[in-house]
Design a protein around this motif. Sequence first.
Motif, PDB file in Angstrom:
ATOM      1  N   PHE A   1       0.827  -1.195   0.000  1.00  0.00           N
ATOM      2  CA  PHE A   1       0.000   0.000   0.000  1.00  0.00           C
ATOM      3  C   PHE A   1       0.873   1.261   0.000  1.00  0.00           C
ATOM      4  O   PHE A   1       0.531   2.257  -0.622  1.00  0.00           O
ATOM      5  N   ARG A   2       2.000   1.161   0.718  1.00  0.00           N
ATOM      6  CA  ARG A   2       2.906   2.303   0.798  1.00  0.00           C
ATOM      7  C   ARG A   2       4.333   1.777   0.689  1.00  0.00           C
ATOM      8  O   ARG A   2       4.941   1.387   1.668  1.00  0.00           O
TER       9      ARG A   2
ATOM     10  N   GLY B   1      -7.382   1.783 -11.759  1.00  0.00           N
ATOM     11  CA  GLY B   1      -7.229   2.681 -12.894  1.00  0.00           C
ATOM     12  C   GLY B   1      -6.852   4.095 -12.545  1.00  0.00           C
ATOM     13  O   GLY B   1      -6.588   4.906 -13.442  1.00  0.00           O
ATOM     14  N   THR B   2      -6.825   4.410 -11.248  1.00  0.00           N
ATOM     15  CA  THR B   2      -6.463   5.759 -10.805  1.00  0.00           C
ATOM     16  C   THR B   2      -5.141   5.707 -10.050  1.00  0.00           C
ATOM     17  O   THR B   2      -4.863   4.747  -9.332  1.00  0.00           O
ATOM     18  N   LEU B   3      -4.344   6.734 -10.198  1.00  0.00           N
ATOM     19  CA  LEU B   3      -3.065   6.854  -9.519  1.00  0.00           C
ATOM     20  C   LEU B   3      -3.235   7.768  -8.312  1.00  0.00           C
ATOM     21  O   LEU B   3      -3.852   8.829  -8.407  1.00  0.00           O
ATOM     22  N   TYR B   4      -2.662   7.364  -7.177  1.00  0.00           N
ATOM     23  CA  TYR B   4      -2.847   8.101  -5.928  1.00  0.00           C
ATOM     24  C   TYR B   4      -1.508   8.455  -5.292  1.00  0.00           C
ATOM     25  O   TYR B   4      -0.534   7.700  -5.406  1.00  0.00           O
ATOM     26  N   ARG B   5      -1.499   9.564  -4.581  1.00  0.00           N
ATOM     27  CA  ARG B   5      -0.388   9.918  -3.696  1.00  0.00           C
ATOM     28  C   ARG B   5      -0.782   9.505  -2.287  1.00  0.00           C
ATOM     29  O   ARG B   5      -1.873   9.830  -1.818  1.00  0.00           O
ATOM     30  N   VAL B   6       0.104   8.771  -1.622  1.00  0.00           N
ATOM     31  CA  VAL B   6      -0.171   8.235  -0.290  1.00  0.00           C
ATOM     32  C   VAL B   6       0.670   8.985   0.741  1.00  0.00           C
ATOM     33  O   VAL B   6       1.905   9.018   0.630  1.00  0.00           O
ATOM     34  N   ASP B   7       0.003   9.588   1.711  1.00  0.00           N
ATOM     35  CA  ASP B   7       0.666  10.306   2.796  1.00  0.00           C
ATOM     36  C   ASP B   7       1.664  11.342   2.281  1.00  0.00           C
ATOM     37  O   ASP B   7       2.683  11.623   2.920  1.00  0.00           O
ATOM     38  N   GLY B   8       1.400  11.848   1.090  1.00  0.00           N
ATOM     39  CA  GLY B   8       2.178  12.961   0.562  1.00  0.00           C
ATOM     40  C   GLY B   8       3.470  12.609  -0.125  1.00  0.00           C
ATOM     41  O   GLY B   8       4.077  13.474  -0.764  1.00  0.00           O
TER      42      GLY B   8
END
Length: 257
Positions: free
Chosen positions: A62-63, A87-94
């Motif tokens: 996950f991180r 299908g979506t790209l995410y930023r995790v905890d900055g």
Amino acid sequence: MTKKPSFPGWDWDDPDALAVLLDDFSEQVAGCGKLEPIASELPRDRADFLELGLTGIEFAAFRTAHPGGLGTDLAALRGPGLTSEPGTLYRVDGDRVFTQLDISEPLPFADGSVDWVYAEHLIEHVTMPVAVGWLREARRVLRPGGVLRITTPDLARYLAGYANDDGFLARHRRRLGMLGFGPPMPARPAFLVNQIFRYYGHQWIYDLDELRHVLTRAGFEAGQVRECAYRQGVRPDVADLDTAFRTDETIYVEADR
């Protein structure tokens, strides 16, 4: 006096009934402090990865701890007021990047997109046909000269511990108890061998020869498959992703593209 946790209805001798409880435990770790969509499309090729500062992919993470890694997992990642979607790209905890992927499906990346692929204790959770398909896809998205590093419970270590009564199974039982889910496991040696096959959603357990078998079926050359030590490998930044908590039971293997 500290009150001991209660686990009503928990029966270690009934793995099928416990599967739901163990899944619930796994879902509890699928959260983060901050989850922000970066883009509605995933990086497609090597140029896209490099534009995002990404050089490789860590599966079942996950991180990811690698600053240049794309973390992926089948399960959704939850942040305050937001849950990830495929299908979506995410930023995790900055400071880390994540997307939701199913390794039983073709990877949505072009050939030769990344320098490295890493997966810790993932391959044992899928059937052998899925494992071979995923490894074939991992090889495809690696650039020539890239490296795959996988870790998984070592069947040989379990069976040697059972046959030789060398203390491995007892130490392993204590380590699992530190995770805090469920009452203490039975200390019976046969149970401690069986649990590696029957719990945690495991589908297939490997030794070095079995890993070499699936890797060569996926297209890696047998001469390019090698066993490594904990945090030792051709790329120190990738080998450093190994976590210390699992060293007692783990086999570490790399394969070059």
